[in-house]
Design an enzyme around this catalytic site. Structure first.
Site, PDB file in Angstrom:
ATOM      1  N   HIS A  71      51.545  40.387  28.487  1.00 27.90           N
ATOM      2  CA  HIS A  71      51.303  41.790  28.110  1.00 27.90           C
ATOM      3  C   HIS A  71      52.144  42.259  26.917  1.00 27.90           C
ATOM      4  CE1 HIS A  71      49.781  42.586  32.517  1.00 27.90           C
ATOM      5  NE2 HIS A  71      49.203  41.549  31.921  1.00 27.90           N
ATOM      6  N   TYR A  87      46.675  57.570  30.276  1.00 26.00           N
ATOM      7  CA  TYR A  87      45.506  56.820  30.717  1.00 26.00           C
ATOM      8  C   TYR A  87      45.676  56.225  32.116  1.00 26.00           C
ATOM      9  CZ  TYR A  87      43.513  57.823  26.252  1.00 26.00           C
ATOM     10  OH  TYR A  87      42.992  58.503  25.168  1.00 26.00           O
ATOM     11  N   TYR A 143      45.881  40.708  41.908  1.00 27.84           N
ATOM     12  CA  TYR A 143      45.202  39.413  41.855  1.00 27.84           C
ATOM     13  C   TYR A 143      45.072  38.793  43.238  1.00 27.84           C
ATOM     14  CZ  TYR A 143      45.688  39.746  36.813  1.00 27.84           C
ATOM     15  OH  TYR A 143      45.597  40.173  35.507  1.00 27.84           O
TER      16      TYR A 143
END
Length: 372
Positions: free
Chosen positions: A153, A257, A268
């Site tokens: 990331h 956001y 996951y």
């Protein structure tokens, strides 16, 4: 009172149902006929791709190598990035010539750097010029901190708008609980600076004590696609969700956001991150994918080479190894088409100056789509 309550419920259902309807659009094969031409193959993971005004092409490999591809030659450019941090998703990321390159010769680079506080690395933005096949006058514009040994990331994509502002993305660096929602920390943000690295006076958090004043929006996870809408000039991005919940967003000044407070994805492992997909004060995505496609690279189609695609949005899929065309109407996705099936892991999608679509494909190189 009952009427007001009914209106509220209907309005809420309208918003919610509209979002679900967006997500329920099934992808189908494109009927367009096209061929592929590999224009450069000497690259492993082609993350950065850009063109200079003379038509030569700059290709960046995540491992740190940059090649200038001309009509007659392939020239290795010496970068001088001694602080390059190559781990996982980190390495040499985006490349962006200044819109006024012919006069100022500036090229912008995003890469993972080990410079600064802590072990590991974090995203850095610099600008430089090319002279005698090497980068000179390297200027640091932004370095995220602190470093982390996590290999995930980093972001990072860049665009420059017509006002000369440089926008770039930095992912949450795998620290979702601290970085995205905290404007005093880097990571999980979209940033806006002037092309010389200075901070615009009207950035949303310039007067907030302790804030990273380059931040333009926050609450993001990991944005690996960014482009400017050719008509509205809005900055669009997409970002990786966890398991499900990849998003397309239109960047708004100072907006939150939502990550990880709201998301359409799960861990996951399949466990829940949050029960919330909406919250007051947090933006809803323009579109989201469930299951995830692992989006990478993004470009609006311009020009007349692909009349059926013009004005619509191309997004690469790392997971499913195809190119997706999202057809838009009034800033809503109303059709999804699958292009270039099984082409490989797409890292980059760009419109070339010749009006053709170019793809950066891991292990293949730079591939040009030629309509028949």
């Amino acid at each position: 009172m009952k009427i007001k309550l009914l209106l509220f419920l209907l309005t809420g259902c309208f918003v919610s149902c509209a979002q679900v309807k967006q997500n329920d659009i099934e992808i189908r094969p494109s009927k367009s006929s096209y061929a592929f031409e590999t224009v450069f193959s000497n690259v492993g993971i082609p993350w950065g791709l850009a063109w200079l005004p003379d038509g030569s092409m700059l290709v960046g490999d995540k491992n740190g190598e940059i090649t200038l591809v001309t009509k007659t030659n392939e020239i290795t450019i010496s970068t001088g990035f001694d602080d390059l941090y190559v781990r996982g998703q980190g390495g040499l990321l985006d490349i962006l010539p200044h819109p006024n390159y012919e006069n100022n010769k500036w090229i912008y680079f995003a890469y993972a750097s080990n410079q600064g506080e802590g072990d590991g690395g974090n995203t850095k933005i610099v600008r430089a010029q090319i002279e005698e096949n090497k980068l000179i006058r390297i200027e640091e514009l932004y370095k995220a901190s602190p470093n982390s040994t996590k290999g995930v990331h980093f972001g990072s994509r860049m665009v420059i708008d017509k006002q000369g502002y440089l926008y770039f993305t930095i992912g949450d660096r795998g620290n979702r609980d601290e970085n995205p929602q905290d404007i005093t920390r880097d990571g999980g943000k979209i940033y806006r600076i002037k092309d010389d690295g200075s901070i615009p006076d009207d950035n949303p958090f310039v007067n907030e004590a302790g804030a990273k004043t380059a931040i333009y929006s926050y609450g993001h996870r990991n944005q690996q696609g960014m482009d400017i809408h050719p008509v509205t000039q809005e900055v669009w991005t997409h970002e990786h969700g966890p398991k499900g919940g990849d998003e397309i967003n239109i960047t708004k000044k100072g907006a939150n956001y939502g990550w990880p407070v709201i998301t359409y994805g799960v861990n996951y492992s399949g466990t829940t991150i949050t029960e919330k997909t909406q919250k007051e004060g947090m933006e809803q995505p323009l579109y989201y994918w469930t299951p995830s496609i692992a989006p990478s690279g993004m470009a609006f189609v311009t020009g007349d080479k692909y009349p059926d695609w013009k004005g619509h949005l191309l997004v690469g899929s790392l997971k499913f190894q195809y190119l997706e065309l999202l057809k838009l109407k009034n800033n809503q996705v109303n059709e999804r088409l699958k292009i270039a099936e099984d082409i490989g892991r797409l890292r980059t999608v760009k419109m070339g100056p010749d009006g053709y679509v170019y793809l950066g494909v891991e292990g293949k190189g730079i591939v040009k789509i030629i309509p028949n």
